[in-house]
Design a protein around this motif. Sequence first.
Motif, PDB file in Angstrom:
ATOM      1  N   SER A  24      -2.073  -4.066   3.474  1.00  0.00           N
ATOM      2  CA  SER A  24      -1.839  -4.847   2.249  1.00  0.00           C
ATOM      3  C   SER A  24      -0.825  -5.964   2.487  1.00  0.00           C
ATOM      4  O   SER A  24      -0.506  -6.719   1.568  1.00  0.00           O
ATOM      5  N   ASP A  28       0.969  -8.128  -0.221  1.00  0.00           N
ATOM      6  CA  ASP A  28       2.172  -7.514  -0.809  1.00  0.00           C
ATOM      7  C   ASP A  28       3.465  -8.030  -0.189  1.00  0.00           C
ATOM      8  O   ASP A  28       4.556  -7.632  -0.598  1.00  0.00           O
ATOM      9  N   ASP A  84       2.115  -2.713   5.437  1.00  0.00           N
ATOM     10  CA  ASP A  84       2.573  -3.305   4.175  1.00  0.00           C
ATOM     11  C   ASP A  84       3.998  -3.823   4.296  1.00  0.00           C
ATOM     12  O   ASP A  84       4.653  -3.686   5.330  1.00  0.00           O
ATOM     13  N   HIS A  86       6.669  -2.769   2.939  1.00  0.00           N
ATOM     14  CA  HIS A  86       7.694  -1.723   3.029  1.00  0.00           C
ATOM     15  C   HIS A  86       7.952  -1.338   4.486  1.00  0.00           C
ATOM     16  O   HIS A  86       9.093  -1.258   4.936  1.00  0.00           O
ATOM     17  N   ARG A 110       6.953   5.903   0.380  1.00  0.00           N
ATOM     18  CA  ARG A 110       6.454   4.589  -0.028  1.00  0.00           C
ATOM     19  C   ARG A 110       5.842   4.658  -1.432  1.00  0.00           C
ATOM     20  O   ARG A 110       5.695   3.642  -2.097  1.00  0.00           O
ATOM     21  N   ASN A 111       5.490   5.882  -1.851  1.00  0.00           N
ATOM     22  CA  ASN A 111       4.859   6.001  -3.173  1.00  0.00           C
ATOM     23  C   ASN A 111       5.830   5.653  -4.306  1.00  0.00           C
ATOM     24  O   ASN A 111       5.477   4.914  -5.230  1.00  0.00           O
ATOM     25  N   VAL A 114       6.942   1.744  -3.656  1.00  0.00           N
ATOM     26  CA  VAL A 114       6.064   0.655  -4.109  1.00  0.00           C
ATOM     27  C   VAL A 114       6.005   0.619  -5.639  1.00  0.00           C
ATOM     28  O   VAL A 114       5.961  -0.463  -6.245  1.00  0.00           O
ATOM     29  N   TYR A 318      -0.446  10.136  -6.293  1.00  0.00           N
ATOM     30  CA  TYR A 318      -0.736   8.855  -5.647  1.00  0.00           C
ATOM     31  C   TYR A 318      -2.114   8.867  -4.984  1.00  0.00           C
ATOM     32  O   TYR A 318      -2.531   9.861  -4.406  1.00  0.00           O
ATOM     33  N   GLN A 323      -3.192   0.583  -4.373  1.00  0.00           N
ATOM     34  CA  GLN A 323      -2.822  -0.596  -3.587  1.00  0.00           C
ATOM     35  C   GLN A 323      -3.574  -1.835  -4.087  1.00  0.00           C
ATOM     36  O   GLN A 323      -3.149  -2.961  -3.881  1.00  0.00           O
ATOM     37  N   LYS A 326      -2.180  -5.032  -6.891  1.00  0.00           N
ATOM     38  CA  LYS A 326      -1.307  -6.204  -6.777  1.00  0.00           C
ATOM     39  C   LYS A 326      -2.021  -7.534  -6.928  1.00  0.00           C
ATOM     40  O   LYS A 326      -1.537  -8.429  -7.645  1.00  0.00           O
TER      41      LYS A 326
HETATM   42  N1  ARG Z   1       0.763  -0.279   0.648  1.00  0.00           N
HETATM   43  C1  ARG Z   1       0.801   0.854  -0.226  1.00  0.00           C
HETATM   44  C2  ARG Z   1       0.535   0.433  -1.675  1.00  0.00           C
HETATM   45  O1  ARG Z   1       0.590  -0.725  -1.954  1.00  0.00           O
HETATM   46  C3  ARG Z   1       2.125   1.535  -0.179  1.00  0.00           C
HETATM   47  C4  ARG Z   1       2.087   2.982  -0.487  1.00  0.00           C
HETATM   48  C5  ARG Z   1       1.415   3.736   0.567  1.00  0.00           C
HETATM   49  N2  ARG Z   1       1.572   5.131   0.400  1.00  0.00           N
HETATM   50  C6  ARG Z   1       0.831   5.990   1.042  1.00  0.00           C
HETATM   51  N3  ARG Z   1       1.005   7.241   0.824  1.00  0.00           N
HETATM   52  N4  ARG Z   1      -0.119   5.596   1.851  1.00  0.00           N
HETATM   53  O2  ARG Z   1       0.241   1.238  -2.531  1.00  0.00           O
END
Ligand code: ARG
Length: 461
Positions: A24, A28, A84, A86, A110-111, A114, A318, A323, A326
Amino acid sequence: LANPQWGGRFATGPAAVMGEINASIGFDKRLWRQDIRGSLAHAAMLAKVGLLTTEEEAQIREGLLTIADEIEAGSFAFSTALEDIHMNIEARLSERIGEAGKRLHTARSRNDQVATDFRLWVRDAIDGLDGQIATLMTSLATRALEFHALPMPGFTHLQVAQPVTFGHHLLAYVEMLARDRGRLADARARLNECPLGSAALAGTSFPIDRRFTAAQLGFDRPTANSLDAVSDRDFALEYLSALSLLGMHLSRLSEEIVIWCSSPYNFIRLSDAFTTGSSIMPQKRNPDAAELVRAKIGRIGGDFIGLLMVMKGLPLAYAKDTQEDKEPVFDATEAATLSLAAMDGMVRDLTPHAARMREMAGAGFATATDLADWLVRVLRLPFRTAHHVTGRLVGMAEAKGCDLGELTLEEMRSVEPGIDASVFDVLTVEASLASRTSEGGTAPEAVRRAATLWLHALEGI
Ligand code: ARG
């Protein structure tokens, strides 16, 4: 090669197409400011509760600020393999400062990261658009005050209905835009909770201080349920739905501008700065900006429905589907930002053709309702009877090819013997306008007052 951030249990790296669908970073990266803000707050919290030493926190802070400078300067090398924003920032931090950088992700996923970044981004976007809407409202109210007494035809069914003033017409859009600001403010108030500390989905075993992080980032409080916090995108949908209504309002005003500057109407002239020419027809002045703003609701509404469909049916908590949240939000924000700026330019610059508007305000028997009202007020006819009498007089004028006010008193009396010469006083456009003094009506004096009130209210912003 396996991903350096999560590849411990992987023997090989992803297929090329897997990398492509997974990444992403292409879009992002726009969250970089919010990501750094979030990480600074998280690191400060980790130090506060003793999960980082003061020294480590200082290194992280410095590292993140340097990365911010690199991104700002355009020297940061974004990597698609790091998926991404992050992981791009975190990997660069570890590269720069070593061990301390690798501790930053303690008690974080990251959950929740983001979800936090994206709320911050939408909050910033709301604040920017709010200012832009207020600016457009000020321009509209300024022009409304200038033209509070300029007559124009008011329409229903796009048929001439009753005279109104141009100022009154412009103020109608100020009301719509005020509601748009209200909707964005409501969405902002609801989104202002901090997901950070929800971790992947279940919370964390570390003794974190979520209230501290929330306060650092300007949130009112932490979110209440970790499962909800990492999977909720209502805030983005509320934002897009508010933008859809805003876009619809701008589209309606654009359509009116297109109509007003069409040759048969000829009510206004757009400035050269907001008009284009034709490559073949030298006489053309095309309202392209208005047409484009009219069309932008297609994108904005599509962005709203698009994300709504992404979220529909998603199980907790999640899932990578989110993703896809955005691009629609970025796209709709760009469309709204550009539309507001272009609309503001058009409104500030446009010139009404006053004589033409005034002339058309009286055409098409626009004061017929005033005649019917006179029959009710002076002759005490029931309104239905007055409506019928007036209809016959309109038919008579139409057959004669004249306006209502050009019928003779004898002709009028042949339909209703009680009519006297004072009826002619209410048949002018000016008399019609001046009589519309009911609350919210188009009487020039009322329009002047309403425009002034708006300008005072907007000054206080
Ligand atoms: N790039 C991901 C997003 O925008 C970040 C979160 C990813 N988390 C994960 N468990 N793969 O949602």
